[in-house]
Design a protein around this motif. Sequence first.
Motif, PDB file in Angstrom:
ATOM      1  N   TYR A 156       0.820  -1.214   0.000  1.00 20.68           N
ATOM      2  CA  TYR A 156       0.000   0.000   0.000  1.00 20.68           C
ATOM      3  C   TYR A 156       0.855   1.266   0.000  1.00 20.68           C
ATOM      4  CZ  TYR A 156      -3.757  -3.264   0.776  1.00 20.68           C
ATOM      5  OH  TYR A 156      -4.637  -4.321   0.624  1.00 20.68           O
ATOM      6  N   GLU A 157       2.116   1.149   0.427  1.00 16.19           N
ATOM      7  CA  GLU A 157       3.016   2.296   0.353  1.00 16.19           C
ATOM      8  C   GLU A 157       3.332   2.655  -1.101  1.00 16.19           C
ATOM      9  OE1 GLU A 157       4.140   4.421   2.759  1.00 16.19           O
ATOM     10  OE2 GLU A 157       2.536   3.357   3.825  1.00 16.19           O
ATOM     11  N   VAL A 158       3.200   1.677  -1.995  1.00 15.58           N
ATOM     12  CA  VAL A 158       3.377   1.942  -3.419  1.00 15.58           C
ATOM     13  C   VAL A 158       2.305   2.908  -3.918  1.00 15.58           C
ATOM     14  CG1 VAL A 158       3.085   0.847  -5.683  1.00 15.58           C
ATOM     15  CG2 VAL A 158       4.602  -0.189  -4.000  1.00 15.58           C
ATOM     16  N   ALA A 159       1.111   2.804  -3.339  1.00 12.40           N
ATOM     17  CA  ALA A 159      -0.019   3.619  -3.785  1.00 12.40           C
ATOM     18  C   ALA A 159       0.009   5.036  -3.226  1.00 12.40           C
ATOM     19  CB  ALA A 159      -1.335   2.940  -3.382  1.00 12.40           C
ATOM     20  N   ARG A 160       0.700   5.228  -2.105  1.00 10.05           N
ATOM     21  CA  ARG A 160       0.636   6.525  -1.426  1.00 10.05           C
ATOM     22  C   ARG A 160       1.151   7.657  -2.331  1.00 10.05           C
ATOM     23  NH1 ARG A 160      -0.283   7.393   3.722  1.00 10.05           N
ATOM     24  NH2 ARG A 160       0.231   5.221   4.267  1.00 10.05           N
ATOM     25  N   GLY A 161       0.246   8.551  -2.729  1.00 15.50           N
ATOM     26  CA  GLY A 161       0.611   9.695  -3.548  1.00 15.50           C
ATOM     27  C   GLY A 161       0.952   9.366  -4.985  1.00 15.50           C
ATOM     28  N   ALA A 162       0.698   8.131  -5.430  1.00 19.11           N
ATOM     29  CA  ALA A 162       1.081   7.729  -6.789  1.00 19.11           C
ATOM     30  C   ALA A 162       0.148   8.324  -7.834  1.00 19.11           C
ATOM     31  CB  ALA A 162       1.088   6.206  -6.906  1.00 19.11           C
ATOM     32  N   ASP A 163       0.737   8.814  -8.895  1.00 12.44           N
ATOM     33  CA  ASP A 163      -0.047   9.291 -10.038  1.00 12.44           C
ATOM     34  C   ASP A 163      -0.547   8.122 -10.878  1.00 12.44           C
ATOM     35  OD1 ASP A 163       0.314  12.186  -9.639  1.00 12.44           O
ATOM     36  OD2 ASP A 163       2.420  11.727  -9.997  1.00 12.44           O
ATOM     37  N   ALA A 164       0.176   7.016 -10.824  1.00 15.96           N
ATOM     38  CA  ALA A 164      -0.229   5.779 -11.516  1.00 15.96           C
ATOM     39  C   ALA A 164       0.507   4.623 -10.860  1.00 15.96           C
ATOM     40  CB  ALA A 164       0.091   5.838 -13.000  1.00 15.96           C
ATOM     41  N   ILE A 165      -0.070   3.431 -10.981  1.00 11.05           N
ATOM     42  CA  ILE A 165       0.565   2.199 -10.496  1.00 11.05           C
ATOM     43  C   ILE A 165       0.729   1.260 -11.676  1.00 11.05           C
ATOM     44  CG2 ILE A 165       0.236   0.135  -9.074  1.00 11.05           C
ATOM     45  CD1 ILE A 165      -1.148   1.865  -7.015  1.00 11.05           C
ATOM     46  N   VAL A 166       1.869   0.588 -11.736  1.00  8.04           N
ATOM     47  CA  VAL A 166       2.143  -0.354 -12.814  1.00  8.04           C
ATOM     48  C   VAL A 166       2.385  -1.733 -12.218  1.00  8.04           C
ATOM     49  CG1 VAL A 166       3.502  -0.789 -14.892  1.00  8.04           C
ATOM     50  CG2 VAL A 166       3.345   1.532 -13.974  1.00  8.04           C
ATOM     51  N   LEU A 167       1.563  -2.710 -12.597  1.00  7.61           N
ATOM     52  CA  LEU A 167       1.812  -4.091 -12.200  1.00  7.61           C
ATOM     53  C   LEU A 167       2.745  -4.720 -13.226  1.00  7.61           C
ATOM     54  CD1 LEU A 167      -0.402  -6.748 -10.679  1.00  7.61           C
ATOM     55  CD2 LEU A 167       0.836  -7.330 -12.766  1.00  7.61           C
ATOM     56  N   LEU A 168       3.904  -5.192 -12.753  1.00 10.22           N
ATOM     57  CA  LEU A 168       4.921  -5.715 -13.659  1.00 10.22           C
ATOM     58  C   LEU A 168       5.214  -7.199 -13.456  1.00 10.22           C
ATOM     59  CD1 LEU A 168       7.316  -2.657 -13.439  1.00 10.22           C
ATOM     60  CD2 LEU A 168       6.130  -3.420 -15.500  1.00 10.22           C
ATOM     61  N   THR A 169       4.887  -7.727 -12.280  1.00  8.62           N
ATOM     62  CA  THR A 169       5.123  -9.149 -11.994  1.00  8.62           C
ATOM     63  C   THR A 169       3.835  -9.736 -11.440  1.00  8.62           C
ATOM     64  OG1 THR A 169       7.385  -8.539 -11.381  1.00  8.62           O
ATOM     65  CG2 THR A 169       6.693 -10.787 -10.904  1.00  8.62           C
ATOM     66  N   GLU A 170       3.478 -10.933 -11.892  1.00  6.87           N
ATOM     67  CA  GLU A 170       2.151 -11.496 -11.640  1.00  6.87           C
ATOM     68  C   GLU A 170       2.063 -12.266 -10.312  1.00  6.87           C
ATOM     69  OE1 GLU A 170       4.424 -14.616 -13.962  1.00  6.87           O
ATOM     70  OE2 GLU A 170       4.475 -12.474 -13.532  1.00  6.87           O
ATOM     71  N   TRP A 171       2.497 -11.651  -9.198  1.00  6.72           N
ATOM     72  CA  TRP A 171       2.360 -12.296  -7.893  1.00  6.72           C
ATOM     73  C   TRP A 171       0.874 -12.463  -7.562  1.00  6.72           C
ATOM     74  CZ3 TRP A 171       6.298 -14.295  -5.037  1.00  6.72           C
ATOM     75  CH2 TRP A 171       7.599 -13.918  -5.383  1.00  6.72           C
ATOM     76  N   PRO A 172       0.446 -13.654  -7.129  1.00  9.37           N
ATOM     77  CA  PRO A 172      -0.980 -13.895  -6.854  1.00  9.37           C
ATOM     78  C   PRO A 172      -1.565 -12.939  -5.821  1.00  9.37           C
ATOM     79  CG  PRO A 172       0.230 -15.971  -6.921  1.00  9.37           C
ATOM     80  CD  PRO A 172       1.256 -14.890  -6.979  1.00  9.37           C
ATOM     81  N   GLU A 173      -0.759 -12.552  -4.807  1.00  5.89           N
ATOM     82  CA  GLU A 173      -1.295 -11.714  -3.744  1.00  5.89           C
ATOM     83  C   GLU A 173      -1.708 -10.330  -4.221  1.00  5.89           C
ATOM     84  OE1 GLU A 173       2.986 -12.659  -2.358  1.00  5.89           O
ATOM     85  OE2 GLU A 173       1.620 -13.471  -3.879  1.00  5.89           O
ATOM     86  N   PHE A 174      -1.234  -9.918  -5.375  1.00  5.19           N
ATOM     87  CA  PHE A 174      -1.646  -8.606  -5.880  1.00  5.19           C
ATOM     88  C   PHE A 174      -3.126  -8.569  -6.258  1.00  5.19           C
ATOM     89  CE2 PHE A 174       2.963  -7.692  -7.402  1.00  5.19           C
ATOM     90  CZ  PHE A 174       3.309  -7.317  -6.107  1.00  5.19           C
TER      91      PHE A 174
END
Length: 438
Positions: free
Chosen positions: A365-383
Amino acid sequence: MFVRRIAVVGTGYVGLTTGACLASLGHRVVCADVDEVKIARLRAGRVGILEPGLAELVAEGLAAGRLEFVLGARNAVFDSEVMFLCVPTPMGVDGAANLAAVESVVAEVGELLPQGCVVVNKSTVPVGTAARVGSLLNRPDVAVVSNPEFLREGSAVADFLNPDRIVVGCDAQDAAERVAALYAKLGAPTVLTDAASAEMVKYAANCFLAMKLSYVNAVAELCERLGANVIDVTEGMGYDRRIGASFLQPGPGWGGSCLPKDTHALSQVAGSVGFDFPLLQATIDTNARQRHRVVQKVREAVGGSLAGARVGLLGLTFKAGTDDLRDSPALAVADLLREQGARLTAFDPGVREGLSDVTVVTDPYEVARGADAIVLLTEWPEFRSLDWNRVTELMAGDTIVDTRNHLDRDALDRAGLCWRGVGVSGSPRLDAVREVVS
């Protein structure tokens, strides 16, 4: 089955898996490495590789006395009947495989090998390496066999113990049969051939898989332009038994420890004999293009410029289920984003250490904090099971670029997020229609 005394030189993914699995089949295995710290750790049963089932096999082998770890190849080979070479063969500056580690081991142990020992190239090596090793050894009593590995990181133990096939190549039939017999318990189809053909099998297989991935990424781009859905297109293709469903998933490009170096190595080998291989070069070029396509999607998501944009990255390893960052397409995309001015924050379940120019956090969730966009690059199931309402609250923007088409688009829609996949137009999926017709 005869129990063999086996030396395995190198304790990376291939060497450690090979040693532990051969020990589990009942052979007596001594694994050697030049890293003193790693050997001490392995002697204590501590495996530093994220590979399901491997730590358990190592512990089992140590407890049974069938598996041993020693420092230096010369301490492993003194009574061996078979020696496996499982050392790195990285890509050199010219694209060719660097055989320095192979040649170093051969020089070190050549005179120490017992009479009649068989040397097995398990590392991925260019066609002709078995003959070269034989020449360097200059031991008529020692046969050199090519026995390529087909292990996928994240499922290496399962792949070793449940192989699609075993390939063994040697110009001396009896030596090839001795090596093939090591795997007798597995009951897998076995291809006995000459050394050059066995060496070629590995390159031909990996380059074909790379071509398949590049092809599906190109199809995905075409689907976007035509308003088609690559998920449905590849589903329709995958049911064709001539094609199959594996390696038909679009993504940010292929990477890892094998495909990049093997495609470049085969290209270099082809050039060395005057063979033009445009199909292989197109495979490599298409892969490079795919990474730029991902960056373009992110740039559009943040309004046209990445300068100063905060971008969150979900995933850094080249595939889920491993901690391997070697030639990861996620890192390649990250580099391109950073070059265009993006500020990057990343989370990966397999990565805990920081990276230069990328802030690595321990909470997704720290990845999301203040992010203008999020990019999923690796297909970990927990995402897939993230709390997307929480993500929405933390983000400054509202777009998730899903380069693996991995996430539940409906869940993101309900959270007020804009999902952008690969090879999929902006129109809704026809899931309801599919449910009716199935």
